[in-house]
Design a protein around this motif. Structure first.
Motif, PDB file in Angstrom:
ATOM      1  N   MET A  28     -55.943  10.882  -6.401  1.00  0.00           N
ATOM      2  CA  MET A  28     -57.208  11.477  -6.852  1.00  0.00           C
ATOM      3  C   MET A  28     -58.258  11.303  -5.765  1.00  0.00           C
ATOM      4  O   MET A  28     -58.450  10.206  -5.239  1.00  0.00           O
ATOM      5  N   GLU A  29     -58.941  12.390  -5.432  1.00  0.00           N
ATOM      6  CA  GLU A  29     -59.940  12.340  -4.365  1.00  0.00           C
ATOM      7  C   GLU A  29     -61.233  11.696  -4.857  1.00  0.00           C
ATOM      8  O   GLU A  29     -61.662  11.887  -5.995  1.00  0.00           O
ATOM      9  N   SER A  30     -61.862  10.939  -3.964  1.00  0.00           N
ATOM     10  CA  SER A  30     -63.139  10.296  -4.275  1.00  0.00           C
ATOM     11  C   SER A  30     -64.277  11.180  -3.804  1.00  0.00           C
ATOM     12  O   SER A  30     -64.196  11.832  -2.762  1.00  0.00           O
ATOM     13  N   SER A  31     -65.374  11.209  -4.580  1.00  0.00           N
ATOM     14  CA  SER A  31     -66.549  11.997  -4.200  1.00  0.00           C
ATOM     15  C   SER A  31     -67.559  11.170  -3.417  1.00  0.00           C
ATOM     16  O   SER A  31     -68.562  11.700  -2.951  1.00  0.00           O
ATOM     17  N   VAL A  32     -67.298   9.868  -3.296  1.00  0.00           N
ATOM     18  CA  VAL A  32     -68.214   8.985  -2.571  1.00  0.00           C
ATOM     19  C   VAL A  32     -67.764   8.903  -1.116  1.00  0.00           C
ATOM     20  O   VAL A  32     -66.617   8.543  -0.839  1.00  0.00           O
ATOM     21  N   PRO A  33     -68.636   9.223  -0.168  1.00  0.00           N
ATOM     22  CA  PRO A  33     -68.233   9.164   1.246  1.00  0.00           C
ATOM     23  C   PRO A  33     -67.782   7.764   1.627  1.00  0.00           C
ATOM     24  O   PRO A  33     -68.445   6.773   1.290  1.00  0.00           O
ATOM     25  N   PRO A  34     -66.657   7.639   2.320  1.00  0.00           N
ATOM     26  CA  PRO A  34     -66.180   6.308   2.698  1.00  0.00           C
ATOM     27  C   PRO A  34     -67.042   5.687   3.795  1.00  0.00           C
ATOM     28  O   PRO A  34     -67.675   6.387   4.586  1.00  0.00           O
ATOM     29  N   ARG A  35     -67.027   4.367   3.849  1.00  0.00           N
ATOM     30  CA  ARG A  35     -67.779   3.626   4.852  1.00  0.00           C
ATOM     31  C   ARG A  35     -66.854   3.281   6.008  1.00  0.00           C
ATOM     32  O   ARG A  35     -65.768   2.746   5.810  1.00  0.00           O
TER      33      ARG A  35
ATOM     34  N   HIS B 225     -68.284   8.335  18.201  1.00  0.00           N
ATOM     35  CA  HIS B 225     -67.890   8.089  16.817  1.00  0.00           C
ATOM     36  C   HIS B 225     -69.040   7.431  16.044  1.00  0.00           C
ATOM     37  O   HIS B 225     -69.315   7.807  14.892  1.00  0.00           O
ATOM     38  N   ALA B 226     -69.707   6.469  16.666  1.00  0.00           N
ATOM     39  CA  ALA B 226     -70.832   5.784  16.010  1.00  0.00           C
ATOM     40  C   ALA B 226     -71.954   6.772  15.705  1.00  0.00           C
ATOM     41  O   ALA B 226     -72.571   6.724  14.632  1.00  0.00           O
ATOM     42  N   ARG B 227     -72.241   7.655  16.650  1.00  0.00           N
ATOM     43  CA  ARG B 227     -73.301   8.657  16.431  1.00  0.00           C
ATOM     44  C   ARG B 227     -72.992   9.520  15.213  1.00  0.00           C
ATOM     45  O   ARG B 227     -73.868   9.748  14.364  1.00  0.00           O
ATOM     46  N   ILE B 228     -71.750   9.981  15.108  1.00  0.00           N
ATOM     47  CA  ILE B 228     -71.375  10.861  14.000  1.00  0.00           C
ATOM     48  C   ILE B 228     -71.357  10.095  12.685  1.00  0.00           C
ATOM     49  O   ILE B 228     -71.830  10.594  11.648  1.00  0.00           O
ATOM     50  N   LEU B 229     -70.845   8.882  12.701  1.00  0.00           N
ATOM     51  CA  LEU B 229     -70.805   8.069  11.478  1.00  0.00           C
ATOM     52  C   LEU B 229     -72.200   7.824  10.909  1.00  0.00           C
ATOM     53  O   LEU B 229     -72.370   7.686   9.697  1.00  0.00           O
ATOM     54  N   GLN B 230     -73.193   7.776  11.767  1.00  0.00           N
ATOM     55  CA  GLN B 230     -74.565   7.526  11.313  1.00  0.00           C
ATOM     56  C   GLN B 230     -75.317   8.792  10.901  1.00  0.00           C
ATOM     57  O   GLN B 230     -76.427   8.692  10.346  1.00  0.00           O
ATOM     58  N   SER B 231     -74.721   9.959  11.141  1.00  0.00           N
ATOM     59  CA  SER B 231     -75.477  11.195  10.907  1.00  0.00           C
ATOM     60  C   SER B 231     -74.758  12.219  10.037  1.00  0.00           C
ATOM     61  O   SER B 231     -75.368  13.216   9.644  1.00  0.00           O
ATOM     62  N   ASN B 232     -73.490  11.992   9.715  1.00  0.00           N
ATOM     63  CA  ASN B 232     -72.697  12.977   9.002  1.00  0.00           C
ATOM     64  C   ASN B 232     -72.618  12.612   7.522  1.00  0.00           C
ATOM     65  O   ASN B 232     -72.269  11.484   7.165  1.00  0.00           O
ATOM     66  N   ALA B 233     -72.904  13.573   6.661  1.00  0.00           N
ATOM     67  CA  ALA B 233     -72.956  13.311   5.223  1.00  0.00           C
ATOM     68  C   ALA B 233     -71.589  13.027   4.622  1.00  0.00           C
ATOM     69  O   ALA B 233     -71.503  12.515   3.496  1.00  0.00           O
ATOM     70  N   ALA B 234     -70.523  13.311   5.342  1.00  0.00           N
ATOM     71  CA  ALA B 234     -69.172  13.089   4.819  1.00  0.00           C
ATOM     72  C   ALA B 234     -68.727  11.641   4.960  1.00  0.00           C
ATOM     73  O   ALA B 234     -67.621  11.291   4.536  1.00  0.00           O
TER      74      ALA B 234
ATOM     75  N   ALA C 193     -66.466  15.462  15.195  1.00  0.00           N
ATOM     76  CA  ALA C 193     -66.952  15.445  13.818  1.00  0.00           C
ATOM     77  C   ALA C 193     -65.888  15.987  12.868  1.00  0.00           C
ATOM     78  O   ALA C 193     -65.665  15.428  11.778  1.00  0.00           O
ATOM     79  N   ALA C 194     -65.217  17.067  13.269  1.00  0.00           N
ATOM     80  CA  ALA C 194     -64.148  17.628  12.433  1.00  0.00           C
ATOM     81  C   ALA C 194     -63.013  16.625  12.249  1.00  0.00           C
ATOM     82  O   ALA C 194     -62.447  16.500  11.154  1.00  0.00           O
ATOM     83  N   GLU C 195     -62.687  15.903  13.308  1.00  0.00           N
ATOM     84  CA  GLU C 195     -61.629  14.894  13.231  1.00  0.00           C
ATOM     85  C   GLU C 195     -62.004  13.786  12.243  1.00  0.00           C
ATOM     86  O   GLU C 195     -61.185  13.381  11.405  1.00  0.00           O
TER      87      GLU C 195
END
Length: 338
Positions: free
Chosen positions: A1-8, A21-30, A287-289
């Protein structure tokens, strides 16, 4: 079952790849950012909150328990990092190549499986918009004859632990298999050492896939001009992807006689077909990755990630390329256990 909460997620290593990677992790809503680890600190200023930068994985885990981590340390440090993370129940996205050797790659696969976690490899070129569109349009080409790649440019001084085969050519060996539609069955290679380093700085690889399609790769750290090009030739013509600029062209097989004067016909050939440049929707490949891996962590088993098994297969082929270059003989991979 998929989670709707973005993973940390956390980043292990804030070097050339890790900082992005750090830049994207801090700015991407996913996804959400849990922290970063680097014994040298945040020398590129990639992390907004300095309290989230840790000197070791152990220090981070004492404060933060991310659902996943991006392993972006030097290749020789991948296995120790994965050991520590999987022991703590952290899913891993490992930068390519997945490990320094096939034996270490197999151990990483075992660690992830034994812990009941998910893992993937950061072969980011598969997320390049031009290559994704090329692969989507492959049925339009008809029968595929060959795949060719060129990945050349100046030496990146950051690379210390591996040569051009495992650092750069692993991109191409993965793409050849992905676009060619079958595992690599045979390789023949030549390498050169021109910069006085222990590792090779140029490799020429030719080979054949298990479906009998041919391929060749030209990769070096010696060329003053940076070139990134992938070509797929088939019965309908040829796709050409410029992955530096995420551009894709299709050169159709000839249907119209060039005619004209003799010199022009000699230059162009007896006939020429139409050339199409596709308009593409461009998304940052990294970001896609990360979005795909977050979907996998969230329970989407069909998320388009590069699996650890595929990462192992690429390392096995890279080792065969080095074996071929050292022995002067082609290497048969049909019996290899990836």
């Amino acid at each position: 079952m998929e989670s709707s909460v973005p993973p940390r997620g956390a980043v292990i290593g804030l070097g050339m790849m890790g900082r992005h990677h750090a830049r994207i992790l801090q700015s991407n809503a996913a996804m959400r950012f849990a922290g970063a680890v680097d014994p040298g600190g945040d020398r590129f200023g990639a992390v907004a909150d300095r309290a989230r930068v840790f000197g070791t994985i152990e220090e981070m885990l004492a404060v933060e328990r991310p659902e996943f981590a991006v392993v972006a340390v030097p290749t020789e440090e991948h296995l120790p990092a994965v050991r520590e993370l999987t022991a703590a129940g952290v899913n891993v996205l490992v930068e390519k190549p997945v490990a320094a050797t096939a034996a270490e790659a197999r151990e990483i696969i075992g660690l992830v499986a034994d812990a009941g976690l998910v893992g993937a490899v950061g072969h980011v070129e598969r997320c390049n918009p031009a290559l994704r569109e090329l692969r989507r349009r492959l049925p339009d080409l008809g029968e595929v004859y060959s795949v060719a790649t060129e990945r050349v440019g100046p030496f990146p001084d950051r690379i210390r632990d591996v040569g051009v085969v495992k650092d750069l050519a692993t991109h191409d060996l993965d793409l050849v298999r992905w676009l060619g539609g079958a595992p690599i069955a045979r390789v023949a290679a030549q390498t050169s050492h021109r910069m006085g380093r222990d590792h090779e700085d140029l490799v020429l690889v030719t080979g054949r896939l298990a479906n009998d399609r041919a391929f060749n790769c030209v990769v070096d750290w010696l060329t003053p001009r940076k070139i990134r090009e992938t070509r797929v030739l088939g019965e309908g013509g040829m796709f050409v992807a410029d992955t530096l600029n995420a551009d894709l062209w299709f050169y159709a097989n000839a249907h119209v006689s060039t005619g004209g004067w003799a010199a022009d016909a000699a230059r162009r050939g007896v006939a020429e077909g139409d050339v199409t440049k596709f308009a593409l929707r461009r998304e940052e490949p990294l970001a896609a990755e990360l979005e795909a891996f977050c979907a996998l962590v969230g329970g989407n088993d069909s998320a388009p990630v590069v699996t650890l098994a595929e990462g192992l297969e690429t390392v096995v082929v890279a080792e065969a390329v080095l074996e071929s270059a050292a022995s002067g003989a082609s290497v048969d991979l049909t019996g290899s256990a990836a």
